[in-house]
Design a protein around this motif. Structure first.
Motif, mmCIF file in Angstrom:
data_model
loop_
_atom_site.group_PDB
_atom_site.id
_atom_site.type_symbol
_atom_site.label_atom_id
_atom_site.label_comp_id
_atom_site.label_asym_id
_atom_site.label_seq_id
_atom_site.Cartn_x
_atom_site.Cartn_y
_atom_site.Cartn_z
ATOM 1 N N ASN A 210 13.639 -6.888 4.391
ATOM 2 C CA ASN A 210 14.553 -5.781 4.643
ATOM 3 C C ASN A 210 15.222 -5.336 3.350
ATOM 4 O OD1 ASN A 210 17.649 -6.835 4.702
ATOM 5 N ND2 ASN A 210 16.277 -8.469 5.419
ATOM 6 N N LYS A 211 15.533 -4.049 3.302
ATOM 7 C CA LYS A 211 16.018 -3.417 2.076
ATOM 8 C C LYS A 211 17.371 -3.941 1.636
ATOM 9 C CE LYS A 211 16.138 1.179 -0.009
ATOM 10 N NZ LYS A 211 15.981 2.645 0.256
ATOM 11 N N CYS A 212 18.137 -4.471 2.575
ATOM 12 C CA CYS A 212 19.497 -4.926 2.259
ATOM 13 C C CYS A 212 19.501 -6.234 1.476
ATOM 14 C CB CYS A 212 20.285 -5.079 3.549
ATOM 15 S SG CYS A 212 22.045 -5.362 3.317
ATOM 16 N N TYR A 213 18.647 -7.186 1.860
ATOM 17 C CA TYR A 213 18.726 -8.533 1.300
ATOM 18 C C TYR A 213 17.486 -8.986 0.530
ATOM 19 C CZ TYR A 213 22.652 -8.880 4.557
ATOM 20 O OH TYR A 213 23.818 -8.669 5.228
ATOM 21 N N THR A 214 16.320 -8.382 0.800
ATOM 22 C CA THR A 214 15.091 -8.855 0.162
ATOM 23 C C THR A 214 14.987 -8.301 -1.252
ATOM 24 O OG1 THR A 214 14.041 -8.831 2.338
ATOM 25 C CG2 THR A 214 12.613 -9.125 0.421
ATOM 26 N N THR A 215 14.821 -9.179 -2.235
ATOM 27 C CA THR A 215 14.845 -8.761 -3.630
ATOM 28 C C THR A 215 13.477 -8.778 -4.299
ATOM 29 O OG1 THR A 215 15.362 -11.033 -4.307
ATOM 30 C CG2 THR A 215 17.219 -9.516 -3.955
#
Length: 288
Positions: A210-215
């Motif tokens: 997910n765009k919020c937490y996956t780096t």
């Protein structure tokens, strides 16, 4: 009577979402009702309940039917229950704190024990805009948007998820919450999660970035990782038929499977006041 007959279910969309009618969540559930809710959750992924009247303690106790309620390390919470976070925005509440959940995400994937079920209870809903919330079915996206070749590649990869990546930009360096943020950052270093996971109950596979937490993707170089993640993130917006959108009324409750969905809270109501009470439930420690 079978468990499916214990509930009055109205299907919201063919892909995701159902409304459960005539069930008072403030009252104890029978085992059959609880089992039926679990079955419905696995089938529809997101369940909605109208006209509920819950104290924070009652919300926490209902949440406990599905896992161990998580105490968020930096969110504000109700005075009665630290397990019930308060998500509240409005010009009169804090003119410098604007809604920040208008991004597709799954809650707390940065945890070594990430949530399995989420719960929102609408306490104050704006008259205009409303702050609708959308959910996306990550099983359908995995099944229908990825080729077999891509599924095979992704099944071999793991992704890094970071608490600091999401929250550091939101914390002002001179704010009172910076100290708590730094402590939480130290105790919650980045974790690795499989890019493709399998639901423990249904055995269905789903996309878990997910765009919020996956780096980043651990096995790839930076450029490859960025390109692949941007592609995977883009799949959520590609097919609206894999999503549902809920227009909140006060005292609505939503229960969703954190594993198989992502959600997005629209920020169209600022500067009006919106207040939600949230629980996220982790796997019970004695089951790990």
């Amino acid at each position: 009577m079978t468990t499916s007959q214990q509930l009055n279910i109205e299907v919201l969309t063919p892909s995701i979402g159902a409304v459960i009618h005539n069930l008072d969540l403030s009252q104890p559930l029978t085992k059959a009702q609880k089992d039926a809710l679990e079955q419905a959750l696995y089938k529809y992924h997101v369940l909605f309940f109208r006209n509920q009247n819950l104290t924070p303690i009652q919300q926490r106790d209902f949440a406990r039917l599905f896992g161990e309620p998580h105490v968020h390390p930096i969110f504000l919470h109700t005075t009665e229950c630290p397990e019930v976070s308060v998500l509240e925005y409005g010009l009169d509440i804090d003119p410098n704190k604007k809604p920040d959940s208008d991004i597709w995400h799954t809650d707390a994937t940065w945890s070594t024990n990430p949530p399995i079920v989420g719960m929102l209870y609408a306490k104050i809903v704006p008259k205009q805009g409303g702050g609708d919330t959308l959910w996306a079915n990550m099983i359908e996206i995995y099944k229908k948007e990825l080729s077999n070749e891509m599924k095979a590649i992704l099944s071999t990869l793991v992704a890094e998820h970071s608490f600091a990546y999401a929250y550091q930009p939101l914390i002002k360096p001179d704010s009172a919450s910076m100290e708590q943020f730094m402590k939480t950052k130290e105790t919650n270093p980045p974790v690795k999660q499989p890019v493709i996971r399998e639901h423990p109950h249904t055995k269905e596979k789903y996309l878990y970035v997910n765009k919020c937490y996956t780096t980043k993707i651990s096995e790839l170089n930076e450029q490859e990782s960025d390109l692949l993640l941007q592609y995977l993130f883009s799949l959520i917006n590609k097919r609206p038929e894999f999503t549902c959108r809920w227009k909140w009324n006060e005292n609505d409750v939503c229960l969703w499977d954190e594993r198989t969905t992502q959600h997005y809270a629209t920020a169209d109501y600022w500067p009006q006041h919106r207040r939600m009470h949230r629980c996220v439930m982790m796997e019970n420690k004695d089951k790990i």
